[in-house]
Design a protein around this motif. Sequence first.
Motif, PDB file in Angstrom:
ATOM      1  N   LEU A 211       0.823  -1.204   0.000  1.00  0.00           N
ATOM      2  CA  LEU A 211       0.000   0.000   0.000  1.00  0.00           C
ATOM      3  C   LEU A 211       0.862   1.260   0.000  1.00  0.00           C
ATOM      4  O   LEU A 211       2.050   1.224   0.340  1.00  0.00           O
ATOM      5  N   ALA A 212       0.240   2.359  -0.360  1.00  0.00           N
ATOM      6  CA  ALA A 212       0.895   3.664  -0.320  1.00  0.00           C
ATOM      7  C   ALA A 212      -0.132   4.703   0.108  1.00  0.00           C
ATOM      8  O   ALA A 212      -1.339   4.547  -0.100  1.00  0.00           O
ATOM      9  N   LEU A 213       0.363   5.770   0.726  1.00  0.00           N
ATOM     10  CA  LEU A 213      -0.483   6.889   1.135  1.00  0.00           C
ATOM     11  C   LEU A 213      -0.188   8.051   0.192  1.00  0.00           C
ATOM     12  O   LEU A 213       0.875   8.672   0.257  1.00  0.00           O
ATOM     13  N   LEU A 214      -1.128   8.321  -0.693  1.00  0.00           N
ATOM     14  CA  LEU A 214      -0.984   9.395  -1.673  1.00  0.00           C
ATOM     15  C   LEU A 214      -1.489  10.702  -1.077  1.00  0.00           C
ATOM     16  O   LEU A 214      -2.595  10.758  -0.537  1.00  0.00           O
ATOM     17  N   VAL A 215      -0.668  11.737  -1.152  1.00  0.00           N
ATOM     18  CA  VAL A 215      -1.043  13.071  -0.686  1.00  0.00           C
ATOM     19  C   VAL A 215      -1.353  13.922  -1.905  1.00  0.00           C
ATOM     20  O   VAL A 215      -0.511  14.071  -2.799  1.00  0.00           O
ATOM     21  N   ILE A 216      -2.546  14.471  -1.942  1.00  0.00           N
ATOM     22  CA  ILE A 216      -3.004  15.287  -3.067  1.00  0.00           C
ATOM     23  C   ILE A 216      -3.174  16.718  -2.566  1.00  0.00           C
ATOM     24  O   ILE A 216      -4.060  17.001  -1.755  1.00  0.00           O
ATOM     25  N   ASP A 217      -2.316  17.595  -3.032  1.00  0.00           N
ATOM     26  CA  ASP A 217      -2.428  19.003  -2.676  1.00  0.00           C
ATOM     27  C   ASP A 217      -3.529  19.608  -3.536  1.00  0.00           C
ATOM     28  O   ASP A 217      -3.389  19.728  -4.754  1.00  0.00           O
ATOM     29  N   SER A 218      -4.616  19.999  -2.902  1.00  0.00           N
ATOM     30  CA  SER A 218      -5.795  20.459  -3.633  1.00  0.00           C
ATOM     31  C   SER A 218      -5.558  21.758  -4.387  1.00  0.00           C
ATOM     32  O   SER A 218      -6.340  22.115  -5.259  1.00  0.00           O
ATOM     33  N   ARG A 219      -4.508  22.482  -4.013  1.00  0.00           N
ATOM     34  CA  ARG A 219      -4.182  23.797  -4.577  1.00  0.00           C
ATOM     35  C   ARG A 219      -5.248  24.837  -4.245  1.00  0.00           C
ATOM     36  O   ARG A 219      -5.231  25.943  -4.805  1.00  0.00           O
ATOM     37  N   ALA A 220      -6.165  24.507  -3.359  1.00  0.00           N
ATOM     38  CA  ALA A 220      -7.113  25.513  -2.885  1.00  0.00           C
ATOM     39  C   ALA A 220      -6.423  26.332  -1.806  1.00  0.00           C
ATOM     40  O   ALA A 220      -5.690  25.779  -0.983  1.00  0.00           O
ATOM     41  N   PRO A 221      -6.623  27.624  -1.777  1.00  0.00           N
ATOM     42  CA  PRO A 221      -5.978  28.442  -0.744  1.00  0.00           C
ATOM     43  C   PRO A 221      -6.296  27.905   0.636  1.00  0.00           C
ATOM     44  O   PRO A 221      -7.429  27.527   0.931  1.00  0.00           O
ATOM     45  N   HIS A 222      -5.286  27.846   1.497  1.00  0.00           N
ATOM     46  CA  HIS A 222      -5.449  27.279   2.834  1.00  0.00           C
ATOM     47  C   HIS A 222      -4.950  28.285   3.855  1.00  0.00           C
ATOM     48  O   HIS A 222      -3.801  28.704   3.813  1.00  0.00           O
ATOM     49  N   ALA A 223      -5.829  28.724   4.742  1.00  0.00           N
ATOM     50  CA  ALA A 223      -5.428  29.695   5.774  1.00  0.00           C
ATOM     51  C   ALA A 223      -6.187  29.408   7.052  1.00  0.00           C
ATOM     52  O   ALA A 223      -7.392  29.206   7.036  1.00  0.00           O
ATOM     53  N   LEU A 224      -5.442  29.346   8.174  1.00  0.00           N
ATOM     54  CA  LEU A 224      -6.079  29.093   9.470  1.00  0.00           C
ATOM     55  C   LEU A 224      -6.308  30.369  10.268  1.00  0.00           C
ATOM     56  O   LEU A 224      -7.100  30.380  11.193  1.00  0.00           O
ATOM     57  N   VAL A 225      -5.596  31.442   9.916  1.00  0.00           N
ATOM     58  CA  VAL A 225      -5.761  32.680  10.676  1.00  0.00           C
ATOM     59  C   VAL A 225      -6.957  33.418  10.088  1.00  0.00           C
ATOM     60  O   VAL A 225      -6.845  34.405   9.400  1.00  0.00           O
TER      61      VAL A 225
END
Length: 396
Positions: A211-225
């Motif tokens: 198995l593998a864990l694929l990480v998909i960067d959605s490219r949607a802006p991400h901000a927690l502040v």
Amino acid sequence: MTDVPTPVSRARAAFRKAFAGAEPDGCWWAPGRVNLIGEHTDYNDGFVLPLALAQGVAAAVRVRADDVLRVHSRQEDSTRAVRLADVGPGTVEGWLGYVAGVGWALAQRGVDVRGLDVAVDGNIPIGAGLSSSAALECAVALAWNDLGGFGLDRNALAAAARRAENDIVGAPTGVMDQMASLHGRAGSLMFLDTRSLGIDQVPFDLAAHGLALLVIDSRAPHALVDGEYAERRASCTRGAEALGVTALRDVGVAELDDALARLSDDTLRRRVRHVVTENERVLEVVRLLSSGADPREIGPLMTRSHASMRYDFEITVPQVDTAAEAALTAGAYGARMTGGGFGGCVLALVDADADAVTNTEEAVARAYADAGFRPPTQFVAAASDGARRVTMRPRG
């Protein structure tokens, strides 16, 4: 053959360039993280299950004789400075706050924090929800601790890094990111009880199971502040107060229906339901992996976690929903958003052979193209070791 530059070598070269050819006292490395499962549970005294990534942040550091902090960012191609005596909530803006905030938080513990010259470089996608800020904080915190001889343990350093993010940067995050960066272990997940800060390492050898864990960067802006994250945290506090518990961690799944019946606000009910069921999903994943079960069995729990974040906690966006759905359609055993939400990354548990990984990547890319989204970036994650010193200046 010329060695491929790494964040460590680049940080060291940037240090020499930024600080008149001087050599750093050493270089420190701290990884980013992905959270396999357990979202928005950390500030509810709950359970999380992250892994430290191979990607991270390097800091080349030299201790100073005064209290001036000078930090050069290779990504920003700029150097900023501040006196540590002038640092406090609301006094430092932008990326410098993550570093200056660590010095401030350490000083609040009563240790003698001297100034530093620092050059940083990293290979974590910024804004992807992979905790580049925590990696920066932890690399510098560990350097300060080593160079200053503070003798603080890693939990104390994580607490200082979290306080920097909460009080100086203004992001109301929990402590999971910093703990994962400092306590990560290759081939393992870090099961963290955020109330006690107790840690158990859970086996996560996906390769042994094909198995593998694929990480998909959605490219949607991400901000927690921003107000959305703060609103979710505030709603959890209101829910706990309404139910008469210290934190939502104290509501078990068996008590959930009764608890929800006591809440009159539907939005609040959904927020509470997500946290309570998400804690249970974390515990179930830990039980499965610790018992030696085939990791494929955790796939449905990942998928249910995403549905809970989408419909109950309302923190997904169209890009991450599209990525998760496309990965599942392509044959992933489970898929879910990871991180604080409103952007960031999706995790997909897939077969490790090249065809399966490629098929999933291509399915996600096609779905993005059909929806008119920017193409995503994707990589296979590897559970890696946590923050550490990687080089020291030769003595003598």
